[in-house]
Design an enzyme around this catalytic site. Sequence first.
Site, PDB file in Angstrom:
ATOM      1  N   TYR A   1       0.826  -1.212   0.000  1.00 58.96           N
ATOM      2  CA  TYR A   1       0.000   0.000   0.000  1.00 58.96           C
ATOM      3  C   TYR A   1       0.862   1.265   0.000  1.00 58.96           C
ATOM      4  O   TYR A   1       1.677   1.481   0.898  1.00 58.96           O
ATOM      5  CB  TYR A   1      -0.972   0.015   1.184  1.00 58.96           C
ATOM      6  CG  TYR A   1      -2.093  -1.011   1.080  1.00 58.96           C
ATOM      7  CD1 TYR A   1      -2.361  -1.682  -0.113  1.00 58.96           C
ATOM      8  CD2 TYR A   1      -2.889  -1.316   2.173  1.00 58.96           C
ATOM      9  CE1 TYR A   1      -3.384  -2.624  -0.210  1.00 58.96           C
ATOM     10  CE2 TYR A   1      -3.919  -2.261   2.087  1.00 58.96           C
ATOM     11  CZ  TYR A   1      -4.146  -2.909   0.895  1.00 58.96           C
ATOM     12  OH  TYR A   1      -5.156  -3.844   0.802  1.00 58.96           O
TER      13      TYR A   1
ATOM     14  N   HIS B   1      -2.227 -12.192   0.235  1.00 60.21           N
ATOM     15  CA  HIS B   1      -3.024 -11.179  -0.459  1.00 60.21           C
ATOM     16  C   HIS B   1      -3.808 -11.749  -1.645  1.00 60.21           C
ATOM     17  O   HIS B   1      -4.966 -11.402  -1.864  1.00 60.21           O
ATOM     18  CB  HIS B   1      -2.077 -10.065  -0.939  1.00 60.21           C
ATOM     19  CG  HIS B   1      -2.699  -8.728  -1.081  1.00 60.21           C
ATOM     20  ND1 HIS B   1      -1.990  -7.562  -0.980  1.00 60.21           N
ATOM     21  CD2 HIS B   1      -3.978  -8.347  -1.336  1.00 60.21           C
ATOM     22  CE1 HIS B   1      -2.801  -6.532  -1.153  1.00 60.21           C
ATOM     23  NE2 HIS B   1      -4.007  -6.992  -1.378  1.00 60.21           N
ATOM     24  N   ARG B   2      -3.139 -12.591  -2.422  1.00 55.89           N
ATOM     25  CA  ARG B   2      -3.797 -13.236  -3.563  1.00 55.89           C
ATOM     26  C   ARG B   2      -3.160 -14.606  -3.772  1.00 55.89           C
ATOM     27  O   ARG B   2      -1.984 -14.795  -3.436  1.00 55.89           O
ATOM     28  CB  ARG B   2      -3.630 -12.394  -4.838  1.00 55.89           C
ATOM     29  CG  ARG B   2      -4.468 -11.132  -4.793  1.00 55.89           C
ATOM     30  CD  ARG B   2      -4.540 -10.435  -6.142  1.00 55.89           C
ATOM     31  NE  ARG B   2      -5.403  -9.264  -6.030  1.00 55.89           N
ATOM     32  CZ  ARG B   2      -6.704  -9.251  -6.302  1.00 55.89           C
ATOM     33  NH1 ARG B   2      -7.308 -10.355  -6.721  1.00 55.89           N
ATOM     34  NH2 ARG B   2      -7.409  -8.143  -6.168  1.00 55.89           N
TER      35      ARG B   2
ATOM     36  N   SER C   1      -7.001 -13.990   1.264  1.00 56.71           N
ATOM     37  CA  SER C   1      -7.660 -12.901   0.563  1.00 56.71           C
ATOM     38  C   SER C   1      -7.827 -13.289  -0.900  1.00 56.71           C
ATOM     39  O   SER C   1      -6.897 -13.856  -1.494  1.00 56.71           O
ATOM     40  CB  SER C   1      -6.803 -11.638   0.726  1.00 56.71           C
ATOM     41  OG  SER C   1      -7.273 -10.609  -0.075  1.00 56.71           O
TER      42      SER C   1
ATOM     43  N   GLN D   1     -10.680 -12.250   3.159  1.00 53.28           N
ATOM     44  CA  GLN D   1     -11.064 -10.934   2.637  1.00 53.28           C
ATOM     45  C   GLN D   1     -11.414 -11.068   1.151  1.00 53.28           C
ATOM     46  O   GLN D   1     -10.646 -11.621   0.372  1.00 53.28           O
ATOM     47  CB  GLN D   1      -9.909  -9.949   2.836  1.00 53.28           C
ATOM     48  CG  GLN D   1     -10.345  -8.512   2.808  1.00 53.28           C
ATOM     49  CD  GLN D   1      -9.233  -7.535   3.193  1.00 53.28           C
ATOM     50  OE1 GLN D   1      -8.637  -6.921   2.323  1.00 53.28           O
ATOM     51  NE2 GLN D   1      -8.971  -7.393   4.471  1.00 53.28           N
TER      52      GLN D   1
ATOM     53  N   LEU E   1     -17.730   0.122   0.168  1.00 54.83           N
ATOM     54  CA  LEU E   1     -18.458   1.370  -0.158  1.00 54.83           C
ATOM     55  C   LEU E   1     -18.686   1.503  -1.664  1.00 54.83           C
ATOM     56  O   LEU E   1     -19.238   2.514  -2.109  1.00 54.83           O
ATOM     57  CB  LEU E   1     -17.653   2.588   0.326  1.00 54.83           C
ATOM     58  CG  LEU E   1     -17.586   2.818   1.838  1.00 54.83           C
ATOM     59  CD1 LEU E   1     -16.568   3.924   2.155  1.00 54.83           C
ATOM     60  CD2 LEU E   1     -18.959   3.199   2.380  1.00 54.83           C
TER      61      LEU E   1
ATOM     62  N   GLY F   1     -12.431   2.116   3.153  1.00 58.32           N
ATOM     63  CA  GLY F   1     -11.266   2.692   2.476  1.00 58.32           C
ATOM     64  C   GLY F   1     -11.268   4.205   2.431  1.00 58.32           C
ATOM     65  O   GLY F   1     -10.388   4.802   1.833  1.00 58.32           O
TER      66      GLY F   1
ATOM     67  N   ARG G   1     -16.916  11.021   6.217  1.00 52.96           N
ATOM     68  CA  ARG G   1     -17.402   9.735   5.698  1.00 52.96           C
ATOM     69  C   ARG G   1     -17.114   8.601   6.694  1.00 52.96           C
ATOM     70  O   ARG G   1     -17.903   7.674   6.832  1.00 52.96           O
ATOM     71  CB  ARG G   1     -16.754   9.429   4.341  1.00 52.96           C
ATOM     72  CG  ARG G   1     -17.480  10.090   3.193  1.00 52.96           C
ATOM     73  CD  ARG G   1     -17.177   9.391   1.866  1.00 52.96           C
ATOM     74  NE  ARG G   1     -16.068   9.986   1.158  1.00 52.96           N
ATOM     75  CZ  ARG G   1     -16.178  11.037   0.356  1.00 52.96           C
ATOM     76  NH1 ARG G   1     -17.329  11.615   0.160  1.00 52.96           N
ATOM     77  NH2 ARG G   1     -15.121  11.498  -0.276  1.00 52.96           N
TER      78      ARG G   1
HETATM   79  N1  LIG Z   1      -7.683  -7.749  -0.220  1.00 50.91           N
HETATM   80  C1  LIG Z   1      -7.622  -7.005  -1.306  1.00 50.91           C
HETATM   81  O1  LIG Z   1      -7.290  -7.459  -2.418  1.00 50.91           O
HETATM   82  C2  LIG Z   1      -7.983  -5.545  -1.192  1.00 50.91           C
HETATM   83  C3  LIG Z   1      -8.150  -4.782  -2.370  1.00 50.91           C
HETATM   84  C4  LIG Z   1      -8.468  -3.439  -2.240  1.00 50.91           C
HETATM   85  C5  LIG Z   1      -8.615  -2.879  -0.974  1.00 50.91           C
HETATM   86  N2  LIG Z   1      -8.434  -3.631   0.152  1.00 50.91           N
HETATM   87  C6  LIG Z   1      -8.626  -3.054   1.515  1.00 50.91           C
HETATM   88  O2  LIG Z   1      -9.947  -2.583   1.593  1.00 50.91           O
HETATM   89  C7  LIG Z   1      -9.972  -1.190   1.906  1.00 50.91           C
HETATM   90  C8  LIG Z   1     -11.138  -0.529   1.185  1.00 50.91           C
HETATM   91  O3  LIG Z   1     -11.040  -0.761  -0.192  1.00 50.91           O
HETATM   92  P1  LIG Z   1     -11.356   0.338  -1.293  1.00 50.91           P
HETATM   93  O4  LIG Z   1     -10.694   1.616  -0.919  1.00 50.91           O
HETATM   94  O5  LIG Z   1     -11.040  -0.276  -2.583  1.00 50.91           O
HETATM   95  O6  LIG Z   1     -12.918   0.466  -1.182  1.00 50.91           O
HETATM   96  P2  LIG Z   1     -14.048   1.504  -0.691  1.00 50.91           P
HETATM   97  O7  LIG Z   1     -14.013   1.635   0.784  1.00 50.91           O
HETATM   98  O8  LIG Z   1     -15.271   1.027  -1.358  1.00 50.91           O
HETATM   99  O9  LIG Z   1     -13.689   2.903  -1.386  1.00 50.91           O
HETATM  100  C9  LIG Z   1     -12.931   3.906  -0.783  1.00 50.91           C
HETATM  101  C10 LIG Z   1     -12.569   4.922  -1.847  1.00 50.91           C
HETATM  102  O10 LIG Z   1     -13.774   5.479  -2.367  1.00 50.91           O
HETATM  103  C11 LIG Z   1     -13.758   6.893  -2.212  1.00 50.91           C
HETATM  104  N3  LIG Z   1     -15.122   7.349  -1.880  1.00 50.91           N
HETATM  105  C12 LIG Z   1     -15.971   6.805  -0.992  1.00 50.91           C
HETATM  106  N4  LIG Z   1     -17.125   7.498  -0.970  1.00 50.91           N
HETATM  107  C13 LIG Z   1     -16.993   8.500  -1.857  1.00 50.91           C
HETATM  108  C14 LIG Z   1     -17.856   9.540  -2.306  1.00 50.91           C
HETATM  109  N5  LIG Z   1     -19.088   9.679  -1.835  1.00 50.91           N
HETATM  110  N6  LIG Z   1     -17.399  10.401  -3.213  1.00 50.91           N
HETATM  111  C15 LIG Z   1     -16.143  10.267  -3.709  1.00 50.91           C
HETATM  112  N7  LIG Z   1     -15.261   9.270  -3.335  1.00 50.91           N
HETATM  113  C16 LIG Z   1     -15.703   8.406  -2.424  1.00 50.91           C
HETATM  114  C17 LIG Z   1     -12.806   7.162  -1.066  1.00 50.91           C
HETATM  115  O11 LIG Z   1     -12.277   8.482  -1.185  1.00 50.91           O
HETATM  116  P3  LIG Z   1     -12.120   9.398   0.150  1.00 50.91           P
HETATM  117  O12 LIG Z   1     -10.901   8.880   0.852  1.00 50.91           O
HETATM  118  O13 LIG Z   1     -11.945  10.766  -0.417  1.00 50.91           O
HETATM  119  O14 LIG Z   1     -13.378   9.249   0.940  1.00 50.91           O
HETATM  120  C18 LIG Z   1     -11.744   6.081  -1.291  1.00 50.91           C
HETATM  121  O15 LIG Z   1     -10.841   6.473  -2.290  1.00 50.91           O
HETATM  122  C19 LIG Z   1      -8.582  -0.675   1.534  1.00 50.91           C
HETATM  123  O16 LIG Z   1      -8.185   0.466   2.285  1.00 50.91           O
HETATM  124  C20 LIG Z   1      -7.725  -1.869   1.845  1.00 50.91           C
HETATM  125  O17 LIG Z   1      -7.416  -1.871   3.238  1.00 50.91           O
HETATM  126  C21 LIG Z   1      -8.132  -4.960   0.047  1.00 50.91           C
END
Ligand SMILES: NC(=O)c1ccc[n+]([C@@H]2O[C@H](COP(=O)([O-])OP(=O)(O)OC[C@H]3O[C@@H](n4cnc5c(N)ncnc54)[C@H](OP(=O)(O)O)[C@@H]3O)[C@@H](O)[C@H]2O)c1
Length: 318
Positions: free
Chosen positions: A50, A125-126, A155, A177, A225, A280, A286
């Site tokens: 990350y 992770h994968r 994951s 995950q 989200l 995330g 938020r």
């Molecule tokens: N295991 C895996 O392969 C894997 C893959 C990806 C992620 N992850 C983990 O899961 C966590 C969450 O994943 P994710 O970040 O992909 O998913 P998420 O929580 O669905 O999306 C978060 C992203 O969406 C943006 N966002 C949310 N609401 C918004 C809105 N109303 N308007 C504009 N932007 C908005 C956030 O920006 P803001 O910060 O500006 O709110 C952030 O960039 C990561 O931090 C990581 O720890 C794991």
Amino acid sequence: MSSPLIYGCMTIGGSWDDTPPDAGTVDRARTAVRTALDAGITDFDHADIYANGKSEAVFGELLAEDPRLAGRIRLQTKCGVRLPGNTAASGAPVHYRLDRDTIRAGLEGSLRRLRVDSVERLMLHRPDPLADPHEVADALDELRKEGLIRSVGLSNMSTLQVAHYQQLLATPVTALQLELSLRHRGFVEQQILANHPEGAQHSFPEGVLEYCTANGIEVQAWGALARGLYTGAPIPPEDQHAAATAETVQRVADAHGVSGEAVVLAWLMRHPGGIRPVLGTTDPRRIAACAESVALAPRLGHEDWYALLTAARGAPVP
Ligand SMILES: NC(=O)c1ccc[n+]([C@@H]2O[C@H](COP(=O)([O-])OP(=O)(O)OC[C@H]3O[C@@H](n4cnc5c(N)ncnc54)[C@H](OP(=O)(O)O)[C@@H]3O)[C@@H](O)[C@H]2O)c1
């Protein structure tokens, strides 16, 4: 006791290059982490990749600033993804690598950056098709014997992959995950369309939630989200059902007096699989909005839940 929500630290380290995090990045990360703690979140999700290791490094800086923090939280991190110029040499292809040395070096790097002696859970992770599962299990069991990890997480893996690791490992497998959300809802479509021709259109590891529930493995949802698709982020024109879904999310939110983010997350948490969303967002408003999901989830009724599903799939259930 772990919190129903997990805070995902993927973006707290800023850019995904090797420029050091600036003061603004560290300030934003500090605010995000404090907001998450104030919202009752105790578990934090990391990975060695990350922000090129900077998310862990910034978190380590926050732990060093407040030594009592480490005793209040639980950390998990991931290893095995090799990105060029990050965990692999520039010029290498993006690949996955799960061998003894890579797993150990990945964890040791994470512990160094996080400035901790151990983590609650190390996640693979994968899946790496070239990995020898016996070697992987041995490597993880060694890390546990040395007290560097307490349990193993997986994951982006299938039911059989989870079962195989569970069989080989002496260390408990405690979490899986997966990407799960109103948008990425194959886990529900598969249940509903078990005996329906459209079932084939939804790819999701068959039976994985049932397997995890039966075996005491918690399911964590990344992308929960849907990156704000239903709560104010721009809707791509090709996403036919997103606008109607966002309206339904808002209607349910208004009816319950909560945020749209709470509705989107509660939709996952209402499922009996015990799903824990990994948030995330770095935006403090938020993060606080997401925390409302904990109280909403048990109150979200069948009709609201199905109205959200129907809007997201763009058709009633058969
Ligand atoms: N295991 C895996 O392969 C894997 C893959 C990806 C992620 N992850 C983990 O899961 C966590 C969450 O994943 P994710 O970040 O992909 O998913 P998420 O929580 O669905 O999306 C978060 C992203 O969406 C943006 N966002 C949310 N609401 C918004 C809105 N109303 N308007 C504009 N932007 C908005 C956030 O920006 P803001 O910060 O500006 O709110 C952030 O960039 C990561 O931090 C990581 O720890 C794991």
